[in-house]
Design an enzyme around this catalytic site. Structure first.
Site, mmCIF file in Angstrom:
data_model
loop_
_atom_site.group_PDB
_atom_site.id
_atom_site.type_symbol
_atom_site.label_atom_id
_atom_site.label_comp_id
_atom_site.label_asym_id
_atom_site.label_seq_id
_atom_site.Cartn_x
_atom_site.Cartn_y
_atom_site.Cartn_z
ATOM 1 N N HIS A 18 77.935 54.544 10.662
ATOM 2 C CA HIS A 18 76.624 54.906 11.209
ATOM 3 C C HIS A 18 75.969 55.906 10.262
ATOM 4 O O HIS A 18 76.242 57.107 10.309
ATOM 5 C CB HIS A 18 76.781 55.511 12.606
ATOM 6 C CG HIS A 18 75.482 55.696 13.336
ATOM 7 N ND1 HIS A 18 75.212 55.085 14.549
ATOM 8 C CD2 HIS A 18 74.366 56.404 13.043
ATOM 9 C CE1 HIS A 18 74.008 55.417 14.954
ATOM 10 N NE2 HIS A 18 73.471 56.238 14.049
ATOM 11 N N HIS A 78 72.043 56.391 7.903
ATOM 12 C CA HIS A 78 70.688 55.880 7.728
ATOM 13 C C HIS A 78 70.208 56.022 6.288
ATOM 14 O O HIS A 78 70.509 57.002 5.596
ATOM 15 C CB HIS A 78 69.737 56.585 8.686
ATOM 16 C CG HIS A 78 70.012 56.258 10.122
ATOM 17 N ND1 HIS A 78 69.509 55.146 10.734
ATOM 18 C CD2 HIS A 78 70.777 56.906 11.055
ATOM 19 C CE1 HIS A 78 69.927 55.114 11.997
ATOM 20 N NE2 HIS A 78 70.701 56.167 12.214
ATOM 21 N N ASP A 79 69.421 55.051 5.878
ATOM 22 C CA ASP A 79 69.058 54.841 4.482
ATOM 23 C C ASP A 79 68.422 56.025 3.774
ATOM 24 O O ASP A 79 68.847 56.412 2.676
ATOM 25 C CB ASP A 79 68.153 53.612 4.346
ATOM 26 C CG ASP A 79 66.967 53.624 5.310
ATOM 27 O OD1 ASP A 79 66.765 54.638 6.015
ATOM 28 O OD2 ASP A 79 66.243 52.610 5.364
ATOM 29 N N LYS A 115 58.557 63.567 10.214
ATOM 30 C CA LYS A 115 57.832 64.025 9.028
ATOM 31 C C LYS A 115 58.754 64.006 7.814
ATOM 32 O O LYS A 115 58.354 63.604 6.707
ATOM 33 C CB LYS A 115 57.299 65.443 9.274
ATOM 34 C CG LYS A 115 56.593 66.059 8.071
ATOM 35 C CD LYS A 115 56.288 67.528 8.333
ATOM 36 C CE LYS A 115 55.828 68.229 7.064
ATOM 37 N NZ LYS A 115 55.690 69.685 7.237
ATOM 38 N N TYR A 116 59.996 64.426 8.011
ATOM 39 C CA TYR A 116 60.994 64.408 6.930
ATOM 40 C C TYR A 116 61.162 62.991 6.385
ATOM 41 O O TYR A 116 61.138 62.766 5.171
ATOM 42 C CB TYR A 116 62.311 64.959 7.472
ATOM 43 C CG TYR A 116 63.542 64.570 6.687
ATOM 44 C CD1 TYR A 116 63.981 65.326 5.606
ATOM 45 C CD2 TYR A 116 64.282 63.430 7.041
ATOM 46 C CE1 TYR A 116 65.117 64.965 4.887
ATOM 47 C CE2 TYR A 116 65.416 63.064 6.338
ATOM 48 C CZ TYR A 116 65.827 63.830 5.260
ATOM 49 O OH TYR A 116 66.945 63.466 4.552
ATOM 50 N N GLU A 166 71.156 58.037 23.134
ATOM 51 C CA GLU A 166 71.105 59.263 22.335
ATOM 52 C C GLU A 166 70.138 60.214 23.045
ATOM 53 O O GLU A 166 69.041 60.487 22.585
ATOM 54 C CB GLU A 166 70.637 58.964 20.907
ATOM 55 C CG GLU A 166 70.702 60.152 19.967
ATOM 56 C CD GLU A 166 70.102 59.861 18.601
ATOM 57 O OE1 GLU A 166 70.072 60.784 17.762
ATOM 58 O OE2 GLU A 166 69.641 58.718 18.362
ATOM 59 N N HIS A 171 75.799 56.245 18.946
ATOM 60 C CA HIS A 171 75.739 57.527 19.660
ATOM 61 C C HIS A 171 76.415 57.453 21.022
ATOM 62 O O HIS A 171 77.450 58.045 21.234
ATOM 63 C CB HIS A 171 74.304 58.047 19.791
ATOM 64 C CG HIS A 171 73.715 58.499 18.508
ATOM 65 N ND1 HIS A 171 74.051 59.678 17.905
ATOM 66 C CD2 HIS A 171 72.817 57.909 17.681
ATOM 67 C CE1 HIS A 171 73.401 59.820 16.771
ATOM 68 N NE2 HIS A 171 72.644 58.743 16.597
ATOM 69 N N ASP A 217 72.413 61.075 9.902
ATOM 70 C CA ASP A 217 71.423 61.423 8.870
ATOM 71 C C ASP A 217 71.841 62.687 8.137
ATOM 72 O O ASP A 217 71.092 63.658 8.035
ATOM 73 C CB ASP A 217 70.054 61.630 9.521
ATOM 74 C CG ASP A 217 69.538 60.364 10.170
ATOM 75 O OD1 ASP A 217 69.045 59.494 9.459
ATOM 76 O OD2 ASP A 217 69.648 60.246 11.409
#
Length: 502
Positions: free
Chosen positions: A109, A111-112, A203-204, A350, A375, A433
């Site tokens: 798990h 994320h890109d 935003k990140y 989650e 999650h 992440d």
């Protein structure tokens, strides 16, 4: 005729014998309950050999020392704090260093656009042909041969020019770095709740994507991410990707299918360069915040990727803030139609809510035969679904540090994973992440789960089981081959630790 004293003495003896018997009975019952519950714990089916037993003693001595500093000596327990407070300090502990070196199997798990941390992303801003634009409180980037035509509130300028005309390169870079991380000093004020941090989180992602959607940057980013995961003793990765439209300097754009092909190309190159790495697979995970017609396009892309890349494509998921919706049931008709064509790996629950769309995503996930649950934080509130997870052997992808950073649990000792481990549920530990909060690829999450969440009695068997679970519940085609590789690395690790501490 016995005297009163004699009767009293006999009665005292009888009562003492009775009390002793009662005490021993209760003590025996207590111990039976204790042992019975321990046998339910995840990892209790692991049998340690002689060398592992010796190393286990080393692990447990270090673990209990850290725990006792908080419990017996009444000092603030490090892992009861926010991750931002202890993320660097725990790296100095002997136990963390051992976990860092330990083979941990696979990450299932991740994320890109958050596979790498802010320092790496900052280095990408030194690439040539990169322009920058300041829009209110946002910073966006674009690679181009000439001034970008994309609308900008101020004006586009080359990052190189902006950096060296700023008057202070270090301050300029410090400012940029803050755009590439969620880590702040005053996190309570900055992120008072789950909704607030998700606003910053989105935003990140937008900022990072504006850099790495340039195809050469995308490929270099993923290659270097695989390198970091390998360095953290992970040898297989399943990446969840939104598969954004990539572009290059010649005006070419690349749809999600081409982006998936780019991933596969990089993976093959990395495995050629590092033959001890066992590969990566893709879970296509677009945003749930979309319209129905766009969702139909997502499914079309997913099927096309599966057709073109059958050995690389693992399945389909939906990402983004579950509390903000829409829920999985919103797309149920289309998901049902493709149930036999695609494997699902749904994010579900989650959330801290109970009886809302976000935690009830679990019902849809299970009804659609999800292969794993991403999650599953609120699964603890659904006893029937816990039984289903156990019965169907559906792995729960737990991300302890992510749940702490995203304001679901402030003290990880209260994380529902503690219950999942105690019940022996099928659990894998991942890192979500991790680049956004500057964690190691997997070591921080393993350490937090082992020391901060699991029972004091959980030992090396749990760590080994978690690593084996990451293989068992992965999409790797030859599980026996991967387990054999893991066992070889595990034995080398055990022997190295034993010899060092002999």
């Amino acid at each position: 005729m016995p005297t009163k004293l004699t009767v009293f003495l006999w009665l005292s003896i009888i009562m003492q014998a009775f009390c002793n018997t009662t005490h021993e009975t209760v003590k025996k019952k207590r111990n039976e309950l204790f042992e019975k519950e321990l046998e339910m714990m995840l990892g209790r089916d692991i049998v340690l050999n002689e060398n592992e037993t010796k190393v286990n003693e080393i692990f447990m001595k270090l673990k209990t020392k850290e725990l006792d500093q908080g419990f017996r000596h009444r000092r603030p327990f490090v892992l009861s704090k926010h991750f931002f407070e202890y993320k660097d300090d725990v790296k100095k502990t002997e136990l963390y260093k051992l976990i860092k070196k330990m083979p941990k199997g696979a990450v299932l798990h991740a994320h890109d656009t958050s596979l790498l941390g802010p320092d790496y992303v900052l280095e990408l801003t030194y690439w040539k042909d990169l322009y920058i634009c300041f829009i209110d409180d946002e910073v966006l980037f674009r690679f181009a041969k000439t001034l970008p035509t994309t609308p900008c509130a101020t004006k586009w300028q080359l990052v190189k020019e902006a950096r060296y005309s700023s008057g202070n390169v270090d301050e300029f870079d410090d400012h940029l770095r803050k755009e590439f991380t969620l880590v702040v000093d005053d996190y309570v004020k900055k992120y008072p709740d789950n909704n607030a941090i998700w606003k910053s989180f989105k935003k990140y992602f937008k900022t990072i994507l504006s850099i790495v959607s340039y195809k050469p940057a995308w490929e270099q980013y993923f290659y270097d991410a695989l390198k970091e995961y390998r360095h953290d003793n992970v040898f297989f990765l399943e990446v969840r990707s939104i598969l954004p439209t990539l572009y290059d300097l010649d005006g070419n754009v690349y749809d999600p299918v081409a982006t998936a092909e780019s991933y596969q190309k990089v993976t093959e190159q990395f495995m050629h360069d590092y033959p001890d790495f066992m590969g990566a697979k893709l879970i296509y995970a677009p945003s749930r915040g979309t319209e129905q017609f766009t969702f139909d396009e997502y499914l079309r892309f997913a099927k096309e990727i599966k057709r073109k890349l059958p050995d690389f494509f693992a399945g389909f998921d939906l990402v983004n803030h579950e509390d903000a919706g829409p829920p999985n049931k919103h797309f149920l008709p289309q998901l049902v139609n493709e149930k036999d064509n695609l494997n699902y790996y749904f994010h579900a629950a989650e959330t801290n809510w109970n009886g809302m769309d976000s935690d009830e995503n679990l019902y849809d996930a299970l009804a659609l035969d999800t292969k794993r649950i991403g999650h599953g934080f609120a699964l603890i509130k659904h006893p029937l679904l816990i039984d289903e997870v156990r019965k169907r052997d559906i792995a729960i992808e737990v991300n302890v540090i992510s749940n702490n950073v995203l304001c679901l649990v402030s003290d990880i000792r209260n994380h529902p994973l503690s219950s999942y481990l105690a019940q022996g549920l099928p659990v894998v530990v991942s890192s979500d992440d991790r680049g956004a909060w500057e964690a190691d690829p997997l070591s921080h999450d393993f350490y937090a789960a082992f020391v901060g969440v699991a029972s004091r009695h959980a030992d090396l068997r749990l760590l080994k089981k978690l690593a084996l679970n990451s293989i068992r519940y992965s999409t790797y085609s030859d599980k026996n081959k991967m387990i054999a590789e893991f066992e070889s690395r595990w034995s080398q690790f055990i022997n190295a630790v034993k010899d060092k501490h002999a």
